[in-house]
Design a protein around this motif. Structure first.
Motif, PDB file in Angstrom:
ATOM      1  N   GLY A 193      -2.407   1.748  -6.952  1.00 51.44           N
ATOM      2  CA  GLY A 193      -2.294   0.345  -7.353  1.00 51.44           C
ATOM      3  C   GLY A 193      -3.265  -0.557  -6.635  1.00 51.44           C
ATOM      4  N   GLY A 194      -3.050  -1.859  -6.814  1.00 54.70           N
ATOM      5  CA  GLY A 194      -3.911  -2.843  -6.180  1.00 54.70           C
ATOM      6  C   GLY A 194      -3.260  -4.209  -6.182  1.00 54.70           C
ATOM      7  N   ALA A 195      -3.769  -5.092  -5.333  1.00 55.28           N
ATOM      8  CA  ALA A 195      -3.260  -6.463  -5.219  1.00 55.28           C
ATOM      9  C   ALA A 195      -4.319  -7.426  -5.746  1.00 55.28           C
ATOM     10  N   THR A 196      -4.006  -8.099  -6.858  1.00 59.35           N
ATOM     11  CA  THR A 196      -4.946  -9.014  -7.504  1.00 59.35           C
ATOM     12  C   THR A 196      -4.620 -10.456  -7.145  1.00 59.35           C
ATOM     13  N   VAL A 207      -9.642  -8.353  -6.671  1.00 58.45           N
ATOM     14  CA  VAL A 207      -8.718  -7.368  -6.106  1.00 58.45           C
ATOM     15  C   VAL A 207      -8.862  -7.423  -4.593  1.00 58.45           C
ATOM     16  N   SER A 213      -6.808  -2.340  -2.640  1.00 60.65           N
ATOM     17  CA  SER A 213      -6.438  -1.335  -3.628  1.00 60.65           C
ATOM     18  C   SER A 213      -6.215   0.011  -2.956  1.00 60.65           C
ATOM     19  N   TRP A 214      -5.438   0.840  -3.606  1.00 65.79           N
ATOM     20  CA  TRP A 214      -5.203   2.207  -3.171  1.00 65.79           C
ATOM     21  C   TRP A 214      -5.040   3.052  -4.426  1.00 65.79           C
ATOM     22  N   GLN A 215      -4.828   4.343  -4.259  1.00 63.79           N
ATOM     23  CA  GLN A 215      -4.856   5.246  -5.402  1.00 63.79           C
ATOM     24  C   GLN A 215      -3.856   4.855  -6.483  1.00 63.79           C
ATOM     25  N   GLY A 238       0.813  -1.202   0.000  1.00 60.61           N
ATOM     26  CA  GLY A 238       0.000   0.000   0.000  1.00 60.61           C
ATOM     27  C   GLY A 238       0.844   1.248   0.000  1.00 60.61           C
ATOM     28  N   ILE A 267       0.948  -7.267  -7.810  1.00 61.29           N
ATOM     29  CA  ILE A 267       0.911  -5.823  -7.608  1.00 61.29           C
ATOM     30  C   ILE A 267       1.793  -5.192  -8.675  1.00 61.29           C
TER      31      ILE A 267
END
Length: 296
Positions: free
Chosen positions: A147-150, A140, A143-145, A57, A166
């Motif tokens: 990026g994100g973790a899929t 997902v 997520s944050w502005q 994050g 990520i």
């Protein structure tokens, strides 16, 4: 839920192959944009002695914490001190093994955040760690502005194993290791699925692999190829060790032949991997088993 066969085996190997004590304090390191790592001491499989906890994050937080595996209070305190500076939104688990979840329940309770994992991991942890958010392939997880973790479903080492992509990095759990080896135990894993999952990751865009044990692996595709080549080599050695022409062999004889290049102290570990290969070969009709004896 008592000690799993995998964790019992880890304990056996730790007793036979002690790891030198490392008293250096854990250090938070940036390994990729939006990803920091803290290697905490855990009861894992030697030669590894730590499990990487990933903080995913923005630098200012809040972050998702992946695999807080240490059951040791001093290590949990270090993690708490780091989190205190950024805040936490949730705990993500790659799979259910103790060296990945040992601190998850305590962390979630202290910070009042959910624990997220695949449904099969939640089933494995029932009564031990309460998973409050279920994750599926392609979802997902955080997520944050920027990026994100899929989630990428990668069963084999464990039936609920997830990786988290990520950007150009993949938090890979126990798919591969930067230090040590990956055990596929037939009581909880599946060799055929594991090989399929390695192939699936290799078919995805090139990325840096961030393993649970050891340093980052910049060329992820090369490491995945290395693992596939090694597992296929070992499968061929296992198959070659199984007698033909009416002969048969017990497991101990097969280990001695197929793993003759492995120190004897590690043969209990090798036996579990050999059994996983035999289960795969049996399903494929390439070996037979009769009253504990194996033949072709």
């Amino acid at each position: 839920m008592g000690e799993s066969p995998v964790e019992a085996l880890y304990e056996q190997v730790r007793a036979a192959v002690p790891v030198a004590a490392d008293h250096a304090p854990p250090t938070l390191l940036q390994v990729f944009p939006g990803i920091r790592v803290l290697a905490l001491r855990t009861p894992t499989l030697p030669p590894a002695a730590h499990t990487n906890v990933y903080l995913v994050g923005p630098d200012a937080g809040p972050v998702a914490v992946v695999d807080p595996g240490s059951p040791y209070r001093d290590q949990q305190t270090v993690l708490d001190e780091v989190i205190g500076g950024v805040g936490i939104s949730r705990v993500l688990l790659t799979h259910h093994h103790g060296d990945h979840v040992g601190g998850a329940a305590a962390l979630a309770e202290r910070w009042q955040v959910p624990i997220a994992a695949h449904p099969r991991t939640a089933e494995r942890l029932a009564g031990v760690v309460e998973v409050t958010q279920l994750l599926e392939d392609g979802e997902v997880a955080f997520s944050w502005q920027a990026g994100g973790a899929t989630c990428v479903f990668t069963p084999g080492h464990a039936d609920g194993h997830l990786c988290f992509e990520i950007g150009g990095a993949t938090i890979a759990g126990d798919m591969v290791a930067g230090l040590g080896t990956i055990l596929i135990d037939p009581s909880e894993g599946d060799m055929a699925l594991y090989l399929e999952s390695l192939e699936r990751l290799r078919a995805r865009p090139q990325s840096m692999i961030l393993p649970a044990h050891g340093p980052p692996i910049p060329d992820g595709h090369a490491k995945l190829t290395e693992y596939l080549v090694h597992r296929r080599m070992r499968e061929q050695r296992v198959l070659d060790a199984v007698p033909t022409g009416g002969g048969s062999a017990m497991i101990d004889d097969l280990v001695a032949t197929a793993y003759s290049d492995t120190p004897r102290v590690l043969w209990p570990l090798a036996e579990r991997s050999l059994r996983a290969h035999l289960v795969k070969l049996l399903r494929e009709g390439r070996v037979r088993e009769t009253l504990g004896r194996w033949s072709r």
